[in-house]
Design a protein around this motif. Structure first.
Motif, PDB file in Angstrom:
ATOM      1  N   LEU A   1       0.836  -1.196   0.000  1.00  0.00           N
ATOM      2  CA  LEU A   1       0.000   0.000   0.000  1.00  0.00           C
ATOM      3  C   LEU A   1       0.873   1.249   0.000  1.00  0.00           C
ATOM      4  O   LEU A   1       1.860   1.321   0.740  1.00  0.00           O
ATOM      5  N   GLU A   2       0.506   2.211  -0.821  1.00  0.00           N
ATOM      6  CA  GLU A   2       1.226   3.487  -0.842  1.00  0.00           C
ATOM      7  C   GLU A   2       0.698   4.395   0.259  1.00  0.00           C
ATOM      8  O   GLU A   2      -0.516   4.558   0.417  1.00  0.00           O
ATOM      9  N   ILE A   3       1.600   4.973   1.020  1.00  0.00           N
ATOM     10  CA  ILE A   3       1.235   5.891   2.091  1.00  0.00           C
ATOM     11  C   ILE A   3       1.463   7.338   1.673  1.00  0.00           C
ATOM     12  O   ILE A   3       0.621   8.206   1.862  1.00  0.00           O
ATOM     13  N   ASP A   4       2.621   7.615   1.086  1.00  0.00           N
ATOM     14  CA  ASP A   4       2.969   8.950   0.611  1.00  0.00           C
ATOM     15  C   ASP A   4       3.905   8.792  -0.587  1.00  0.00           C
ATOM     16  O   ASP A   4       4.270   7.673  -0.957  1.00  0.00           O
ATOM     17  N   ASP A   5       4.304   9.911  -1.176  1.00  0.00           N
ATOM     18  CA  ASP A   5       5.198   9.841  -2.330  1.00  0.00           C
ATOM     19  C   ASP A   5       6.529   9.181  -1.998  1.00  0.00           C
ATOM     20  O   ASP A   5       7.183   8.625  -2.883  1.00  0.00           O
ATOM     21  N   HIS A   6       6.924   9.249  -0.735  1.00  0.00           N
ATOM     22  CA  HIS A   6       8.236   8.730  -0.342  1.00  0.00           C
ATOM     23  C   HIS A   6       8.157   7.469   0.495  1.00  0.00           C
ATOM     24  O   HIS A   6       9.186   6.983   0.976  1.00  0.00           O
ATOM     25  N   LEU A   7       6.961   6.903   0.670  1.00  0.00           N
ATOM     26  CA  LEU A   7       6.786   5.847   1.660  1.00  0.00           C
ATOM     27  C   LEU A   7       5.677   4.886   1.253  1.00  0.00           C
ATOM     28  O   LEU A   7       4.634   5.290   0.738  1.00  0.00           O
ATOM     29  N   GLY A   8       5.922   3.588   1.491  1.00  0.00           N
ATOM     30  CA  GLY A   8       4.909   2.566   1.290  1.00  0.00           C
ATOM     31  C   GLY A   8       5.077   1.462   2.308  1.00  0.00           C
ATOM     32  O   GLY A   8       6.106   1.380   3.000  1.00  0.00           O
ATOM     33  N   ILE A   9       4.078   0.588   2.416  1.00  0.00           N
ATOM     34  CA  ILE A   9       4.127  -0.496   3.390  1.00  0.00           C
ATOM     35  C   ILE A   9       3.783  -1.817   2.719  1.00  0.00           C
ATOM     36  O   ILE A   9       3.017  -1.878   1.764  1.00  0.00           O
ATOM     37  N   GLY A  10       4.388  -2.891   3.232  1.00  0.00           N
ATOM     38  CA  GLY A  10       4.000  -4.256   2.900  1.00  0.00           C
ATOM     39  C   GLY A  10       3.381  -4.879   4.130  1.00  0.00           C
ATOM     40  O   GLY A  10       3.810  -4.605   5.261  1.00  0.00           O
ATOM     41  N   ILE A  11       2.376  -5.732   3.954  1.00  0.00           N
ATOM     42  CA  ILE A  11       1.607  -6.236   5.088  1.00  0.00           C
ATOM     43  C   ILE A  11       1.613  -7.763   5.113  1.00  0.00           C
ATOM     44  O   ILE A  11       1.680  -8.418   4.080  1.00  0.00           O
TER      45      ILE A  11
END
Length: 261
Positions: free
Chosen positions: A57-67
């Motif tokens: 999932l994308e959180i911001d232009d500089h950050l994402g998460i894997g779950i």
């Protein structure tokens, strides 16, 4: 005479159950070089008639998460993280530092273990970012622990991926963008259950780096990397060594029985 027995479930037991849901979720890995951070994930489908669930999932232009774990809990946390990043950017005019967000996220995890009316979040998150301090990879747990890593893997059958990352992590800082993506795919191959293969349907990659915003690589965009992996002869889930297979068996004896990713 009627006897009634009560089996109280303590909060430590609830945290253990939440950690177990992370272990039964499909595998997710993250790694970083000196210029990029990469997330790789295996996607599951409930049946042949359903689509694969989103694992990155994308959180911001500089950050994402894997779950890995309960996707409903992950969506709730992702919504909160997006609001935090948006508020920080509105107040300070810059992207939120990843370390601060990871710490706040861990505190949010930990608070659920202190209140009787709530249960711990049953999901583990891998944060991959590139901010003013460079690339970062963080791992959070339902217990509230947070770790900054060079590379890590969570989820079912993740021991093979973790072993691969441990063996090659010293070369990661000098890797190019494409080389780092290939390392992520090689680590994911050992996490595929049974005799399955990593494909453009069940695989997912995300990358963020210097002068590059967070971007997903899936489907047709992922296929050239899989073709390269096929030429290396590495796209075979049954090709792991005995140590990795033993570790995977202990982690999840039957990860196909997991209810959610």
């Amino acid at each position: 005479m009627l006897f009634v027995y009560y089996l109280p479930i303590s909060f430590p037991a609830q945290v253990e159950y939440a950690m177990e849901s992370v272990k039964q979720g499909s595998a997710c890995i993250a790694l970083r070089s000196s210029t990029h951070s990469v997330i790789g994930a295996l996607k599951r489908s409930v049946s042949e008639l359903s689509s694969h669930q989103q694992k990155i999932l994308e959180i911001d232009d500089h950050l994402g998460i894997g779950i890995a774990g309960l996707t409903a809990d992950a969506r709730t946390l992702a919504k909160w993280m997006r609001n935090e990043c948006l508020n920080h950017k509105y107040v300070y005019g810059t992207s939120m530092p990843t370390g601060r967000l990871a710490t706040d996220l861990a505190d949010r995890h930990q608070r659920t273990t202190q209140v009787a009316s709530r249960r711990p979040y049953g999901v583990g998150l891998l944060l991959a970012s590139f901010d003013k301090n460079g690339p970062h990879v963080y791992q959070t747990c339902p217990s509230g622990n947070v770790y900054e890593c060079y590379a890590t893997a969570i989820g079912a059958r993740s021991q093979s991926g973790r072993t691969y990352l441990e063996r090659h992590h010293e070369s990661f800082p000098e890797c190019t963008r494409d080389d780092l993506i290939m390392h992520a795919l090689r680590a994911l191959v050992g996490c595929v259950s049974g005799d399955g293969e990593l494909t453009s349907e069940n695989g997912s990659i995300a990358v963020v780096g210097r002068d590059e915003k967070f971007a997903m690589i899936e489907g047709a965009e992922l296929q050239p990397y899989l073709d390269r992996l096929e030429l290396e002869g590495g796209n075979n889930a049954g090709g792991g060594d005995a140590e990795d297979e033993e570790g995977n068996a202990e982690e999840a004896k039957d990860d196909d029985d997991a209810m959610e990713t």
